[in-house]
Design a protein around this motif. Structure first.
Motif, PDB file in Angstrom:
ATOM      1  N   UNK A  71       0.790  -1.226   0.000  1.00 21.30           N
ATOM      2  CA  UNK A  71       0.000   0.000   0.000  1.00 21.30           C
ATOM      3  C   UNK A  71       0.820   1.273   0.000  1.00 21.30           C
ATOM      4  N   UNK A  72       2.149   1.145   0.023  1.00 21.64           N
ATOM      5  CA  UNK A  72       2.989   2.334  -0.010  1.00 21.64           C
ATOM      6  C   UNK A  72       2.811   3.050  -1.353  1.00 21.64           C
ATOM      7  N   UNK A  73       2.976   4.350  -1.342  1.00 19.13           N
ATOM      8  CA  UNK A  73       2.678   5.169  -2.522  1.00 19.13           C
ATOM      9  C   UNK A  73       3.438   4.726  -3.767  1.00 19.13           C
ATOM     10  N   UNK A  74       4.649   4.246  -3.640  1.00 18.12           N
ATOM     11  CA  UNK A  74       5.438   3.832  -4.789  1.00 18.12           C
ATOM     12  C   UNK A  74       4.902   2.601  -5.502  1.00 18.12           C
ATOM     13  N   UNK A  75       4.031   1.843  -4.856  1.00 12.92           N
ATOM     14  CA  UNK A  75       3.488   0.616  -5.445  1.00 12.92           C
ATOM     15  C   UNK A  75       2.065   0.768  -5.967  1.00 12.92           C
ATOM     16  N   UNK A  76       1.405   1.867  -5.654  1.00 13.39           N
ATOM     17  CA  UNK A  76      -0.009   2.015  -6.010  1.00 13.39           C
ATOM     18  C   UNK A  76      -0.250   2.058  -7.514  1.00 13.39           C
ATOM     19  N   UNK A  77       0.723   2.495  -8.273  1.00  9.14           N
ATOM     20  CA  UNK A  77       0.546   2.540  -9.730  1.00  9.14           C
ATOM     21  C   UNK A  77       0.430   1.138 -10.332  1.00  9.14           C
ATOM     22  N   UNK A  78       0.821   0.112  -9.598  1.00 10.70           N
ATOM     23  CA  UNK A  78       0.727  -1.273 -10.078  1.00 10.70           C
ATOM     24  C   UNK A  78      -0.624  -1.919  -9.769  1.00 10.70           C
ATOM     25  N   UNK A  79      -1.437  -1.280  -8.962  1.00  5.11           N
ATOM     26  CA  UNK A  79      -2.695  -1.886  -8.542  1.00  5.11           C
ATOM     27  C   UNK A  79      -3.596  -2.267  -9.714  1.00  5.11           C
ATOM     28  N   UNK A  80      -3.667  -1.439 -10.742  1.00  4.96           N
ATOM     29  CA  UNK A  80      -4.569  -1.710 -11.863  1.00  4.96           C
ATOM     30  C   UNK A  80      -4.262  -3.068 -12.490  1.00  4.96           C
ATOM     31  N   UNK A  81      -3.026  -3.305 -12.851  1.00  9.60           N
ATOM     32  CA  UNK A  81      -2.648  -4.572 -13.465  1.00  9.60           C
ATOM     33  C   UNK A  81      -2.771  -5.740 -12.513  1.00  9.60           C
ATOM     34  N   UNK A  82      -2.626  -5.446 -11.257  1.00  8.39           N
ATOM     35  CA  UNK A  82      -2.657  -6.435 -10.203  1.00  8.39           C
ATOM     36  C   UNK A  82      -4.046  -7.044 -10.032  1.00  8.39           C
ATOM     37  N   UNK A  83      -5.102  -6.291 -10.337  1.00 16.69           N
ATOM     38  CA  UNK A  83      -6.463  -6.780 -10.079  1.00 16.69           C
ATOM     39  C   UNK A  83      -7.327  -6.859 -11.332  1.00 16.69           C
ATOM     40  N   UNK A  84      -6.730  -6.670 -12.485  1.00 17.09           N
ATOM     41  CA  UNK A  84      -7.483  -6.608 -13.740  1.00 17.09           C
ATOM     42  C   UNK A  84      -8.307  -7.857 -14.018  1.00 17.09           C
ATOM     43  N   UNK A  85      -7.773  -9.045 -13.793  1.00 18.65           N
ATOM     44  CA  UNK A  85      -8.459 -10.287 -14.159  1.00 18.65           C
ATOM     45  C   UNK A  85      -9.179 -10.951 -12.990  1.00 18.65           C
TER      46      UNK A  85
ATOM     47  N   UNK B 172      -9.923  -0.320 -17.792  1.00 23.44           N
ATOM     48  CA  UNK B 172      -9.732  -1.777 -17.772  1.00 23.44           C
ATOM     49  C   UNK B 172     -10.453  -2.435 -16.596  1.00 23.44           C
ATOM     50  N   UNK B 173     -10.878  -1.645 -15.624  1.00 20.54           N
ATOM     51  CA  UNK B 173     -11.545  -2.186 -14.440  1.00 20.54           C
ATOM     52  C   UNK B 173     -13.038  -1.871 -14.418  1.00 20.54           C
ATOM     53  N   UNK B 174     -13.559  -1.321 -15.516  1.00 23.23           N
ATOM     54  CA  UNK B 174     -14.978  -0.968 -15.585  1.00 23.23           C
ATOM     55  C   UNK B 174     -15.871  -2.168 -15.283  1.00 23.23           C
ATOM     56  N   UNK B 175     -16.853  -1.938 -14.443  1.00 20.07           N
ATOM     57  CA  UNK B 175     -17.879  -2.929 -14.179  1.00 20.07           C
ATOM     58  C   UNK B 175     -17.507  -4.048 -13.231  1.00 20.07           C
ATOM     59  N   UNK B 176     -16.242  -4.164 -12.849  1.00 20.50           N
ATOM     60  CA  UNK B 176     -15.851  -5.242 -11.940  1.00 20.50           C
ATOM     61  C   UNK B 176     -16.414  -4.930 -10.554  1.00 20.50           C
ATOM     62  N   UNK B 177     -17.114  -5.903  -9.939  1.00 20.29           N
ATOM     63  CA  UNK B 177     -17.676  -5.663  -8.598  1.00 20.29           C
ATOM     64  C   UNK B 177     -16.597  -5.239  -7.598  1.00 20.29           C
ATOM     65  N   UNK B 178     -17.002  -4.435  -6.645  1.00 19.56           N
ATOM     66  CA  UNK B 178     -16.090  -3.874  -5.652  1.00 19.56           C
ATOM     67  C   UNK B 178     -16.552  -4.237  -4.247  1.00 19.56           C
ATOM     68  N   UNK B 179     -15.627  -4.759  -3.474  1.00 18.79           N
ATOM     69  CA  UNK B 179     -15.861  -5.033  -2.058  1.00 18.79           C
ATOM     70  C   UNK B 179     -14.941  -4.121  -1.262  1.00 18.79           C
ATOM     71  N   UNK B 180     -15.525  -3.226  -0.475  1.00 16.06           N
ATOM     72  CA  UNK B 180     -14.752  -2.312   0.364  1.00 16.06           C
ATOM     73  C   UNK B 180     -14.920  -2.762   1.808  1.00 16.06           C
ATOM     74  N   UNK B 181     -13.790  -2.932   2.469  1.00 15.91           N
ATOM     75  CA  UNK B 181     -13.798  -3.424   3.843  1.00 15.91           C
ATOM     76  C   UNK B 181     -13.247  -2.357   4.778  1.00 15.91           C
ATOM     77  N   UNK B 182     -14.081  -1.906   5.692  1.00 21.87           N
ATOM     78  CA  UNK B 182     -13.654  -0.974   6.728  1.00 21.87           C
ATOM     79  C   UNK B 182     -13.117  -1.790   7.887  1.00 21.87           C
ATOM     80  N   UNK B 183     -11.821  -1.977   7.932  1.00 22.30           N
ATOM     81  CA  UNK B 183     -11.185  -2.817   8.947  1.00 22.30           C
ATOM     82  C   UNK B 183     -10.952  -2.032  10.243  1.00 22.30           C
ATOM     83  N   UNK B 184     -10.696  -2.760  11.277  1.00 19.94           N
ATOM     84  CA  UNK B 184     -10.364  -2.231  12.610  1.00 19.94           C
ATOM     85  C   UNK B 184     -11.561  -1.558  13.266  1.00 19.94           C
ATOM     86  N   UNK B 185     -12.755  -2.100  13.000  1.00 22.61           N
ATOM     87  CA  UNK B 185     -13.960  -1.546  13.610  1.00 22.61           C
ATOM     88  C   UNK B 185     -13.954  -1.688  15.127  1.00 22.61           C
TER      89      UNK B 185
END
Length: 163
Positions: free
Chosen positions: A54-68, A99-112
């Motif tokens: 999650x560090x800022x230098x790695x966030x640009x890779x997220x798109x390819x990381x979750x595409x499929x 490339x990520x259009x329409x893919x379902x999204x699960x957002x988790x609010x952790x540490x409740x």
């Protein structure tokens, strides 16, 4: 099923994998640098879970990381109100990728379970989830430490696998 977990550093992505795998909670997890994959078997389903840094230098890779993936999983520290704006900005930036259009999204609010953690309504508002109309969006408030709502998260993910 292959899934990628994204979110800012210290949101609880590795802790979530540990909770799904029932290996216990640890306060002393080292930050993920780069990407790690772990195979977890739960209820006769094999999950290949990729934990992205999650560090800022790695966030640009997220798109390819979750595409499929059949769904995007975004983990947020719901008790870290100082970083919610950054987390929201990064989520919406990621969702703007065609490339990520329409893919379902699960957002988790952790540490409740932490003091100062937002309620589900406040969390949904702060993250701008009500503005997302181009995909299915689901939100759970969880605690990886106490295993709160981890089974519901797994059930939702299974429903995406079946679709």
């Amino acid at each position: 099923m292959e899934l990628s977990l994204m979110g800012l550093q210290n949101a609880g992505k590795t802790a979530l994998i540990n909770a799904v795998d029932n290996v216990g909670y640890s306060e002393d997890l080292d930050p993920t640098i780069g990407f790690h994959m772990r195979e977890v078997t739960k209820r006769n389903v094999i999950l290949k879970l990729r934990d992205g840094s999650g560090q800022s230098g790695f966030r640009s890779f997220w798109e390819g990381f979750c595409r499929d993936n059949p769904a995007k999983v975004y983990v947020v520290d719901a008790a870290d109100v100082d970083n919610l704006f950054i987390s929201k900005k990064e989520l919406h930036k990621l969702l703007s990728k065609t490339s990520l259009n329409g893919i379902p999204l699960l957002v988790l609010g952790n540490k409740m379970d932490e003091p100062g953690a937002l309620s589900k309504d406040a969390f949904t508002e702060e993250m701008g989830l009500q503005l997302l109309s181009d995909r299915e969006v689901c939100c759970f408030m969880i605690s990886c430490k106490n295993y709160t709502n981890i089974d519901q998260v797994f059930d939702w993910l299974l429903s995406k696998l079946k679709n």
